[in-house]
Design a protein around this motif. Structure first.
Motif, PDB file in Angstrom:
ATOM      1  N   VAL A 101       8.827 -32.196 -40.682  1.00 39.74           N
ATOM      2  CA  VAL A 101       7.949 -31.281 -40.093  1.00 39.74           C
ATOM      3  C   VAL A 101       6.646 -31.933 -40.383  1.00 39.74           C
ATOM      4  O   VAL A 101       5.727 -31.990 -39.665  1.00 39.74           O
ATOM      5  CB  VAL A 101       8.181 -30.025 -40.099  1.00 39.74           C
ATOM      6  N   THR A 102       6.387 -32.028 -41.729  1.00 38.44           N
ATOM      7  CA  THR A 102       4.850 -32.338 -42.302  1.00 38.44           C
ATOM      8  C   THR A 102       4.635 -33.693 -41.938  1.00 38.44           C
ATOM      9  O   THR A 102       3.467 -34.003 -42.001  1.00 38.44           O
ATOM     10  CB  THR A 102       4.959 -32.086 -43.635  1.00 38.44           C
ATOM     11  N   GLN A 103       5.417 -34.577 -41.753  1.00 33.52           N
ATOM     12  CA  GLN A 103       5.341 -36.018 -41.644  1.00 33.52           C
ATOM     13  C   GLN A 103       5.120 -36.482 -40.145  1.00 33.52           C
ATOM     14  O   GLN A 103       5.165 -37.380 -39.874  1.00 33.52           O
ATOM     15  CB  GLN A 103       6.382 -36.935 -42.316  1.00 33.52           C
ATOM     16  N   GLY A 104       5.397 -35.482 -39.188  1.00 35.09           N
ATOM     17  CA  GLY A 104       5.362 -35.365 -37.949  1.00 35.09           C
ATOM     18  C   GLY A 104       6.669 -36.222 -37.388  1.00 35.09           C
ATOM     19  O   GLY A 104       6.660 -36.930 -36.154  1.00 35.09           O
ATOM     20  N   LEU A 105       7.645 -36.133 -37.880  1.00 34.84           N
ATOM     21  CA  LEU A 105       8.880 -36.787 -37.513  1.00 34.84           C
ATOM     22  C   LEU A 105       9.778 -35.662 -36.564  1.00 34.84           C
ATOM     23  O   LEU A 105      10.579 -35.968 -35.856  1.00 34.84           O
ATOM     24  CB  LEU A 105       9.753 -37.035 -38.534  1.00 34.84           C
ATOM     25  N   ALA A 106       9.393 -34.493 -36.563  1.00 34.26           N
ATOM     26  CA  ALA A 106       9.852 -33.561 -35.587  1.00 34.26           C
ATOM     27  C   ALA A 106       8.881 -32.087 -35.755  1.00 34.26           C
ATOM     28  O   ALA A 106       8.365 -31.977 -36.792  1.00 34.26           O
ATOM     29  CB  ALA A 106      11.257 -33.047 -36.264  1.00 34.26           C
ATOM     30  N   ASP A 107       9.081 -31.439 -34.581  1.00 33.50           N
ATOM     31  CA  ASP A 107       8.263 -30.216 -34.777  1.00 33.50           C
ATOM     32  C   ASP A 107       9.168 -28.985 -35.026  1.00 33.50           C
ATOM     33  O   ASP A 107       8.892 -27.627 -35.452  1.00 33.50           O
ATOM     34  CB  ASP A 107       7.527 -29.813 -33.336  1.00 33.50           C
ATOM     35  N   ALA A 108      10.657 -28.811 -34.580  1.00 31.40           N
ATOM     36  CA  ALA A 108      11.301 -27.916 -34.914  1.00 31.40           C
ATOM     37  C   ALA A 108      12.868 -28.141 -35.101  1.00 31.40           C
ATOM     38  O   ALA A 108      13.521 -28.602 -34.437  1.00 31.40           O
ATOM     39  CB  ALA A 108      11.435 -26.855 -33.697  1.00 31.40           C
ATOM     40  N   VAL A 109      13.151 -28.161 -36.694  1.00 30.85           N
ATOM     41  CA  VAL A 109      14.250 -28.457 -37.166  1.00 30.85           C
ATOM     42  C   VAL A 109      15.419 -27.595 -37.373  1.00 30.85           C
ATOM     43  O   VAL A 109      14.914 -26.456 -37.883  1.00 30.85           O
ATOM     44  CB  VAL A 109      13.834 -29.221 -38.770  1.00 30.85           C
ATOM     45  N   VAL A 110      16.486 -27.842 -36.901  1.00 29.18           N
ATOM     46  CA  VAL A 110      17.612 -26.540 -36.907  1.00 29.18           C
ATOM     47  C   VAL A 110      18.513 -27.179 -38.408  1.00 29.18           C
ATOM     48  O   VAL A 110      19.025 -28.169 -38.319  1.00 29.18           O
ATOM     49  CB  VAL A 110      18.257 -26.363 -35.626  1.00 29.18           C
ATOM     50  N   ILE A 111      18.895 -26.172 -38.994  1.00 30.44           N
ATOM     51  CA  ILE A 111      20.116 -26.203 -40.332  1.00 30.44           C
ATOM     52  C   ILE A 111      20.919 -25.357 -39.919  1.00 30.44           C
ATOM     53  O   ILE A 111      20.738 -24.147 -40.078  1.00 30.44           O
ATOM     54  CB  ILE A 111      19.208 -26.138 -41.486  1.00 30.44           C
ATOM     55  N   VAL A 112      22.171 -25.529 -39.688  1.00 29.90           N
ATOM     56  CA  VAL A 112      23.438 -24.629 -39.471  1.00 29.90           C
ATOM     57  C   VAL A 112      24.234 -24.811 -40.536  1.00 29.90           C
ATOM     58  O   VAL A 112      24.843 -25.815 -40.691  1.00 29.90           O
ATOM     59  CB  VAL A 112      23.679 -24.501 -38.142  1.00 29.90           C
ATOM     60  N   ASN A 113      24.796 -23.878 -41.103  1.00 33.12           N
ATOM     61  CA  ASN A 113      26.236 -23.872 -41.690  1.00 33.12           C
ATOM     62  C   ASN A 113      27.168 -22.843 -41.026  1.00 33.12           C
ATOM     63  O   ASN A 113      26.714 -21.520 -40.860  1.00 33.12           O
ATOM     64  CB  ASN A 113      25.851 -23.391 -43.340  1.00 33.12           C
ATOM     65  N   ALA A 114      28.252 -23.396 -40.556  1.00 34.70           N
ATOM     66  CA  ALA A 114      29.082 -22.283 -39.760  1.00 34.70           C
ATOM     67  C   ALA A 114      30.672 -23.079 -40.010  1.00 34.70           C
ATOM     68  O   ALA A 114      30.919 -24.086 -39.985  1.00 34.70           O
ATOM     69  CB  ALA A 114      28.827 -22.766 -38.286  1.00 34.70           C
ATOM     70  N   VAL A 115      31.238 -21.712 -40.474  1.00 29.92           N
ATOM     71  CA  VAL A 115      32.655 -21.990 -40.781  1.00 29.92           C
ATOM     72  C   VAL A 115      33.619 -21.091 -39.980  1.00 29.92           C
ATOM     73  O   VAL A 115      33.267 -19.628 -39.886  1.00 29.92           O
ATOM     74  CB  VAL A 115      32.994 -21.699 -42.450  1.00 29.92           C
ATOM     75  N   ALA A 116      34.529 -21.606 -39.168  1.00 27.45           N
ATOM     76  CA  ALA A 116      35.319 -20.402 -38.389  1.00 27.45           C
ATOM     77  C   ALA A 116      36.499 -21.347 -37.974  1.00 27.45           C
ATOM     78  O   ALA A 116      36.749 -22.581 -38.073  1.00 27.45           O
ATOM     79  CB  ALA A 116      34.483 -19.956 -37.198  1.00 27.45           C
ATOM     80  N   GLY A 117      37.285 -20.850 -37.155  1.00 28.98           N
ATOM     81  CA  GLY A 117      38.606 -21.114 -36.746  1.00 28.98           C
ATOM     82  C   GLY A 117      39.543 -21.216 -37.811  1.00 28.98           C
ATOM     83  O   GLY A 117      39.542 -20.728 -38.849  1.00 28.98           O
TER      84      GLY A 117
END
Lengths: 394, 141
Positions: A101-117
């Motif tokens: 974000v600070t280097q201008g490579l993205a504006d909104a970054v998502v980080i998800v940890n999901a465990v199911a099934g």
């Protein structure tokens, strides 16, 4: 090119935690991503960066998560990166996202940890499968003898007891404080079971000497997500305080525990903490609330010492008498942590999210009054990989 | 400590060992334990490594050991990783500081778990668990 602290955690979300074996992993992933977007005040369409894994799928999707997510969002992503530090990956991911974000490579970054099934390996919904998979994480030179993840930490605790006189009752203080925190968090796995006492911990079954059942993290499923944007965007949306990354550090240590010079301190964990504090220009006594990796109670003791909140061997006395409770000298793992809140998958994300909630002053009954600066660690494996971050309310 | 047919051994056997590390396992099978020792600076390398953590030399010799050491730390496992290990419960895991100055971890043999103490002297014995694989264990001296 901006500074690290110009990036902020803009959105957070935690799903139900517990047994999600009847749900589809991808559905839970999307629930978490959408929830974090909603919290941030942005749309899924605004996401242009991914750190870590996308929703589970078939074919190449797990090997090219950025492409797999972009295809479903309908626009190219500008950034994908991934840290391979086990449970520490999401905290390491927060640093990667902040850099993007600070280097201008993205504006909104998502980080998800999901465990199911049904899950596989250590994320399996079947306890025996999960325990067996985690046992083999010690590697073939040790797992042939019947190591378990509990045993991997028990040997640290046994040595700590020997060198410093640390006691089972002191370890139990960690479990008791964190269970109480969990009773104040509506999403926690164990909160509805109520408070526990030191005697409850000491009388719980011994799993690997000297660690009792209640010295161990829970085994469960669930999801958490974070959105990282520029702090100025969080401020302009005005939904909640921006929580910025003031400092960050890593320390990659060893695979074989016998490669550690000592089992009672970890130079790589110190390195991670010292780097984070140095970058942030924050002193230990300025930390209002902390989240320390707590796969086992001994982890908090070691974490306090390695991060420099107390001297070597002083972790046991630090936690005595409610020292890490909400009214203690340093409230730690105020959601209940991995011991009592959630230990699903790359569980370091839950530790970080709780500190973000505290710094936003959204902790409800768990709120640490006036918290402005927080410290978070995440540990991958048995003290093998370390990440540390200093977060602050902007 | 009885050897069983390869296919009927239900505990975990080593998997994915690179050929460069097989001399260690072959030394166990020969009941003549050897670990890597740096040709440049003499540092022992265990688990086997590609490079010396002291001087980064990639040259090493498989050197014999005294087989003796003292307990650095230990645990007694009371919840097993799989059914095959459950029949041994409770069982000990020991990390010992070898006389050569580095640590090794293994299970124990003919050693009462109630007698375990940090600092206790131990020595290595061999356990031929299958025709192809031998493990080492710590016992009292």
């Amino acid at each position: 090119m901006g500074e690290l602290h110009e990036a902020a955690v803009a959105g957070i979300y935690q799903s139900e935690q517990g047994d999600l074996s009847t749900r589809d992993q991808a559905e839970v992933w999307w629930e978490a991503a959408e929830g974090a977007c909603r919290d941030a005040g942005i749309e899924l369409a605004d996401i242009d960066g991914l750190v870590g894994n996308g929703p589970a799928g078939i074919g190449l999707r797990s090997h090219m998560p950025g492409a797999g997510l972009a295809e479903q969002l309908g626009h190219p992503l500008r950034f994908h990166a991934k840290s391979e530090t086990g449970a520490g990956s999401p905290l390491a991911g927060l640093n990667l996202a902040a850099h993007a974000v600070t280097q201008g490579l993205a504006d909104a970054v998502v980080i998800v940890n999901a465990v199911a099934g049904a899950g596989e390996g250590y994320t399996s919904s079947d306890r025996d499968t999960s325990v067996a998979a985690m046992a083999k994480l010690s590697g073939p030179y040790e797992y042939v003898y019947g190591t378990t993840r509990v045993a991997d930490y028990a040997v640290f605790a046994m040595r700590h007891f020997y060198e410093f006189g640390t006691s089972s009752a002191q370890l139990a203080e960690v479990a008791v404080a964190q269970r109480h925190h969990a009773t104040l968090h509506p999403l926690s796995v164990t909160g509805r079971r109520g408070d526990i006492t030191i005697d409850d911990v000491l009388e719980s079954p011994m799993i690997a000497d000297p660690l009792h059942l209640y010295d161990c993290c829970i085994i469960n499923q669930g999801a958490g997500a974070m959105i990282v944007t520029k702090a100025t965007q969080v401020a302009s949306l005005g939904r909640h305080a921006a929580v910025v990354l003031l400092g960050y550090g890593e320390g990659h240590s060893h695979l074989d525990p016998n490669s550690m010079p000592s089992m009672t301190d970890c130079p790589a964990a110190k390195l991670a903490a010292d780097t984070a504090f140095g970058m942030a220009a924050v002193r230990r006594d300025e930390i209002d609330v902390a989240g320390l990796a707590d796969h086992f109670t001994i982890g908090v003791i070691l974490g306090l010492e390695d991060a420099g909140f107390c001297g070597p061997g002083e972790g046991g006395s630090f936690v005595e008498g409610g020292g890490i409770g909400l009214d203690g000298h340093l409230p730690i793992n105020t959601s209940g942590g991995h011991l009592s809140f959630s230990h699903a998958g790359f569980c370091g994300i839950f530790t970080a999210i709780e500190v973000v909630e505290q710094l936003r002053h959204e902790g409800g009954e768990r709120q640490v009054d006036g918290a402005r600066v927080g410290f978070v660690t995440a540990t991958g494996g048995a003290q093998q990989a370390h990440a540390a971050a200093v977060l602050a309310r902007a | 400590m009885t050897t069983v047919e390869e296919g009927s051994y239900e505990k975990f056997l080593p998997e994915g060992i690179p050929s460069s590390q097989m001399p260690f396992w072959e030394s166990l099978r020969a009941h003549d334990i050897r670990v890597q020792r740096c040709d440049r600076c003499g540092t022992y390398r265990y688990h086997p490594k590609d490079a010396c953590p002291s001087c980064q030399s990639r040259k090493a010799t498989w050197a014999p050991l005294s087989g003796r050491g003292t307990i650095y730390t230990y645990t007694v496992v009371r919840r097993a990783p799989s059914a095959a290990y459950a029949s041994d419960l409770p069982y000990a895991l020991v990390h010992a500081t070898m006389d050569e100055g580095f640590r090794m971890a293994a299970g124990v043999a003919e050693l009462n778990i109630n007698d375990l103490r940090i600092g206790m002297p131990v020595r290595i014995v061999y356990d031929d668990v299958t025709p192809n694989w031998t493990l080492f264990r710590f016992t009292s001296t």
